[in-house]
Design a protein around this motif. Structure first.
Motif, PDB file in Angstrom:
ATOM      1  N   GLY A  89      -2.403  11.846   4.805  1.00  0.00           N
ATOM      2  CA  GLY A  89      -2.452  11.072   3.975  1.00  0.00           C
ATOM      3  C   GLY A  89      -2.484   9.428   4.372  1.00  0.00           C
ATOM      4  N   HIS A  90      -1.937   9.212   5.428  1.00  0.00           N
ATOM      5  CA  HIS A  90      -1.655   8.014   5.858  1.00  0.00           C
ATOM      6  C   HIS A  90      -3.731   7.722   6.526  1.00  0.00           C
ATOM      7  N   LYS A  91      -3.993   8.972   6.964  1.00  0.00           N
ATOM      8  CA  LYS A  91      -5.320   8.724   7.824  1.00  0.00           C
ATOM      9  C   LYS A  91      -6.339   8.864   6.199  1.00  0.00           C
TER      10      LYS A  91
ATOM     11  N   MET B 271       0.822  -1.161   0.163  1.00  0.00           N
ATOM     12  CA  MET B 271      -0.109  -0.395  -0.085  1.00  0.00           C
ATOM     13  C   MET B 271       1.375   1.119  -0.239  1.00  0.00           C
ATOM     14  N   ASP B 272       1.362   1.374  -0.525  1.00  0.00           N
ATOM     15  CA  ASP B 272       1.832   2.779  -1.335  1.00  0.00           C
ATOM     16  C   ASP B 272       0.854   4.320  -1.945  1.00  0.00           C
ATOM     17  N   GLY B 273       1.932   4.933  -1.525  1.00  0.00           N
ATOM     18  CA  GLY B 273       1.419   7.035  -2.187  1.00  0.00           C
ATOM     19  C   GLY B 273       0.859   7.728  -1.415  1.00  0.00           C
ATOM     20  N   ASN B 274       0.828   7.458  -0.047  1.00  0.00           N
ATOM     21  CA  ASN B 274      -0.042   7.997   1.414  1.00  0.00           C
ATOM     22  C   ASN B 274       0.719   9.580   0.903  1.00  0.00           C
ATOM     23  N   GLY B 275       2.059   9.634   1.033  1.00  0.00           N
ATOM     24  CA  GLY B 275       2.732  10.649   1.868  1.00  0.00           C
ATOM     25  C   GLY B 275       2.563  11.505  -0.215  1.00  0.00           C
ATOM     26  N   ARG B 276       3.201  10.932  -0.988  1.00  0.00           N
ATOM     27  CA  ARG B 276       2.534  11.672  -2.384  1.00  0.00           C
ATOM     28  C   ARG B 276       1.057  12.637  -2.069  1.00  0.00           C
ATOM     29  N   TRP B 277       0.129  11.175  -1.551  1.00  0.00           N
ATOM     30  CA  TRP B 277      -0.884  11.890  -2.109  1.00  0.00           C
ATOM     31  C   TRP B 277      -2.006  12.983  -1.052  1.00  0.00           C
TER      32      TRP B 277
ATOM     33  N   ALA C 243       7.886  11.263  14.198  1.00  0.00           N
ATOM     34  CA  ALA C 243       6.396  12.005  15.099  1.00  0.00           C
ATOM     35  C   ALA C 243       5.214  11.391  12.817  1.00  0.00           C
ATOM     36  N   GLU C 244       5.918  10.999  12.004  1.00  0.00           N
ATOM     37  CA  GLU C 244       5.146  10.007  11.213  1.00  0.00           C
ATOM     38  C   GLU C 244       5.073   8.180  11.457  1.00  0.00           C
ATOM     39  N   ILE C 245       5.925   8.393  12.402  1.00  0.00           N
ATOM     40  CA  ILE C 245       5.785   6.733  12.854  1.00  0.00           C
ATOM     41  C   ILE C 245       4.907   7.113  13.995  1.00  0.00           C
TER      42      ILE C 245
ATOM     43  N   ALA D  86       2.317   8.772  14.272  1.00  0.00           N
ATOM     44  CA  ALA D  86       1.037   8.940  13.491  1.00  0.00           C
ATOM     45  C   ALA D  86       0.663   7.506  12.924  1.00  0.00           C
ATOM     46  N   LEU D  87       1.507   6.756  11.960  1.00  0.00           N
ATOM     47  CA  LEU D  87       1.123   5.625  11.848  1.00  0.00           C
ATOM     48  C   LEU D  87       0.234   4.562  12.687  1.00  0.00           C
ATOM     49  N   MET D  88       1.318   4.153  14.097  1.00  0.00           N
ATOM     50  CA  MET D  88       1.531   4.093  14.769  1.00  0.00           C
ATOM     51  C   MET D  88      -0.154   4.188  15.691  1.00  0.00           C
TER      52      MET D  88
ATOM     53  N   PRO E 188      -0.293  17.532   5.330  1.00  0.00           N
ATOM     54  CA  PRO E 188       0.669  17.131   6.439  1.00  0.00           C
ATOM     55  C   PRO E 188       0.384  15.105   6.218  1.00  0.00           C
ATOM     56  N   ARG E 189       1.467  14.198   5.527  1.00  0.00           N
ATOM     57  CA  ARG E 189       1.681  13.223   5.774  1.00  0.00           C
ATOM     58  C   ARG E 189       0.661  12.246   5.971  1.00  0.00           C
ATOM     59  N   ALA E 190       0.835  12.656   7.369  1.00  0.00           N
ATOM     60  CA  ALA E 190      -0.383  12.112   8.570  1.00  0.00           C
ATOM     61  C   ALA E 190      -1.880  12.006   8.221  1.00  0.00           C
TER      62      ALA E 190
ATOM     63  N   TYR F 106       0.678  -4.552   3.104  1.00  0.00           N
ATOM     64  CA  TYR F 106       2.246  -4.780   3.600  1.00  0.00           C
ATOM     65  C   TYR F 106       1.344  -2.614   4.201  1.00  0.00           C
ATOM     66  N   ALA F 107       1.610  -3.190   5.442  1.00  0.00           N
ATOM     67  CA  ALA F 107       1.208  -1.124   6.400  1.00  0.00           C
ATOM     68  C   ALA F 107       2.635  -0.792   7.203  1.00  0.00           C
ATOM     69  N   PHE F 108       3.218  -1.333   7.223  1.00  0.00           N
ATOM     70  CA  PHE F 108       4.371  -0.808   8.170  1.00  0.00           C
ATOM     71  C   PHE F 108       5.940  -1.658   8.001  1.00  0.00           C
TER      72      PHE F 108
ATOM     73  N   GLU G  96      11.870  -1.195   7.627  1.00  0.00           N
ATOM     74  CA  GLU G  96      12.916  -0.283   6.809  1.00  0.00           C
ATOM     75  C   GLU G  96      12.005   1.366   7.312  1.00  0.00           C
ATOM     76  N   ASN G  97      11.038   0.802   7.176  1.00  0.00           N
ATOM     77  CA  ASN G  97      10.151   2.320   7.732  1.00  0.00           C
ATOM     78  C   ASN G  97      10.411   2.772   8.658  1.00  0.00           C
ATOM     79  N   TRP G  98      10.665   2.208  10.312  1.00  0.00           N
ATOM     80  CA  TRP G  98      11.542   3.096  11.152  1.00  0.00           C
ATOM     81  C   TRP G  98      12.337   4.063  10.854  1.00  0.00           C
ATOM     82  N   LYS G  99      13.151   4.106   9.976  1.00  0.00           N
ATOM     83  CA  LYS G  99      13.749   5.467   9.822  1.00  0.00           C
ATOM     84  C   LYS G  99      13.090   6.531   9.458  1.00  0.00           C
ATOM     85  N   ARG G 100      12.021   6.337   9.496  1.00  0.00           N
ATOM     86  CA  ARG G 100      11.050   7.634   9.242  1.00  0.00           C
ATOM     87  C   ARG G 100      11.241   8.126  10.120  1.00  0.00           C
ATOM     88  N   PRO G 101      10.734  10.001   9.901  1.00  0.00           N
ATOM     89  CA  PRO G 101      10.709  10.583  11.453  1.00  0.00           C
ATOM     90  C   PRO G 101       9.681  10.006  12.528  1.00  0.00           C
TER      91      PRO G 101
HETATM   92  C1  IPE Z   1       2.787   4.301   2.091  1.00  0.00           C
HETATM   93  O1  IPE Z   1       3.227   5.346   2.465  1.00  0.00           O
HETATM   94  C2  IPE Z   1       2.785   4.237   4.178  1.00  0.00           C
HETATM   95  C3  IPE Z   1       3.800   3.375   4.229  1.00  0.00           C
HETATM   96  C4  IPE Z   1       5.539   3.250   4.092  1.00  0.00           C
HETATM   97  C5  IPE Z   1       3.849   3.587   5.369  1.00  0.00           C
HETATM   98  P1  IPE Z   1       4.326   6.199   1.747  1.00  0.00           P
HETATM   99  O2  IPE Z   1       3.830   7.244   3.076  1.00  0.00           O
HETATM  100  O3  IPE Z   1       5.339   5.148   2.068  1.00  0.00           O
HETATM  101  O4  IPE Z   1       3.805   7.524   0.373  1.00  0.00           O
HETATM  102  P2  IPE Z   1       4.990   7.774  -0.439  1.00  0.00           P
HETATM  103  O5  IPE Z   1       5.472   7.066  -1.184  1.00  0.00           O
HETATM  104  O6  IPE Z   1       5.907   8.538   0.507  1.00  0.00           O
HETATM  105  O7  IPE Z   1       4.136   8.370  -1.410  1.00  0.00           O
END
Ligand code: IPE
Ligand code: IPE
Ligand code: MG
Length: 243
Positions: free
Chosen positions: A37-39, A20-26, A75-77, A79-81, A33-35, A63-65, A68-73
């Motif tokens: 997108g995740h919502k 499931m990819d693309g929340n940030g770009r959306w 605040a974003e982690i 929000a996802l949790m 804010p990216r959060a 695939y939700a997390f 390697e996604n632990w490398k994210r900021p």
């Molecule tokens: C998918 O969206 C969600 C996770 C990886 C947790 P992204 O956050 O990777 O969104 P993009 O790739 O930056 O657009």
């Protein structure tokens, strides 16, 4: 994507897995804010789970997390949790009502204790549901999973429970987190990226891969149905001769 009515014949793939990819770009495209997108992505999860169950898919793995996604900021982690907590708490009744069993694969050691407790609770409460198994890959990495399986097998060899010669692909697969699941038939990745990013590496050996441009928060029933139709146009060979 095309919107012809979906024919339920031939039968749907048994196991569909989605990166499931693309929340940030959306979110970025909307100046949000990216959060957020995740919502919105969490809403797409609800829609997709419902569509998969109604179409008769037996296993849906999301695939939700990634490990390697632990490398994210932080605040974003966080929000996802937070969204994960919300999803688990709010969906437990719905999952049970719809006969969906929830499972989580991935490294629980890195998740917060409250999330682990919640995951344990939802897994226990939905254990006997038989309509569909929904697996969330959380803090999951395919290489880590294979390494973990190899460690467990090595321990069993060292303890004399199995012989080294018994460690073939069938045996090793039994040590994976997915031991009791069939391999995915179809792996979909949204957002136009064409890579697997450490998802189900062992299990996808012969999966059909489908890369679609739609960003995950926009993914809906039509996209899921179109993906299944595309799958039905593929010819699976498993290395055998054709013709
Ligand atoms: C998918 O969206 C969600 C996770 C990886 C947790 P992204 O956050 O990777 O969104 P993009 O790739 O930056 O657009
Ligand atoms: C893969 O997406 C992980 C999930 C969808 C959970 P990423 O956005 O983390 O992958 P990369 O970094 O683009 O490979
Ligand atoms: Mg991404």
């Amino acid at each position: 994507m095309e919107s012809a009515p979906f024919p339920i014949d031939p039968s749907p793939p048994v196991h569909v897995a989605i990166i499931m990819d693309g929340n940030g770009r959306w979110a970025r495209a909307r100046g949000l804010p990216r959060a957020l997108g995740h919502k919105s992505g969490a809403e797409a999860v609800r829609r997709t789970v419902e569509a998969a169950r109604e179409m008769g898919v037996s296993y849906l793995t999301l695939y939700a997390f990634s490990a390697e996604n632990w490398k994210r900021p932080p605040a974003e982690i966080a929000a996802l949790m937070g969204l994960l907590r919300l999803y688990l708490r709010s969906e437990i009744a719905n999952l049970s009502k719809n006969g969906i069993r929830l499972r989580v694969i991935g490294d629980r050691g890195r998740m917060g204790a409250d999330i682990v407790a919640l995951v344990d609770e939802v897994e226990a409460k939905t254990r006997n549901n038989g309509a569909m198994t929904l697996t969330l890959a959380l803090s999951y990495g395919g290489r880590q999973e294979i390494a973990e399986a190899a460690r467990a097998a090595a321990r069993d060899v060292a303890a004399g429970r199995i012989s080294a010669d018994e460690v073939d692909e069938t045996t090793l697969a039994r040590y994976l987190a997915t031991a009791d699941m069939p391999d995915p038939d179809l792996v979909i990745r949204t957002s136009g990226e064409k890579r697997v990013s450490n998802f189900l590496l062992w299990q996808s050996a012969y999966a059909e891969l489908l890369f679609v441009d739609v960003l995950w928060p926009d993914f809906g029933r039509d996209d899921f149905e179109a993906a299944v139709r595309a799958y039905h146009h593929r010819e699976r060979r498993y290395g055998a001769a054709i013709g």
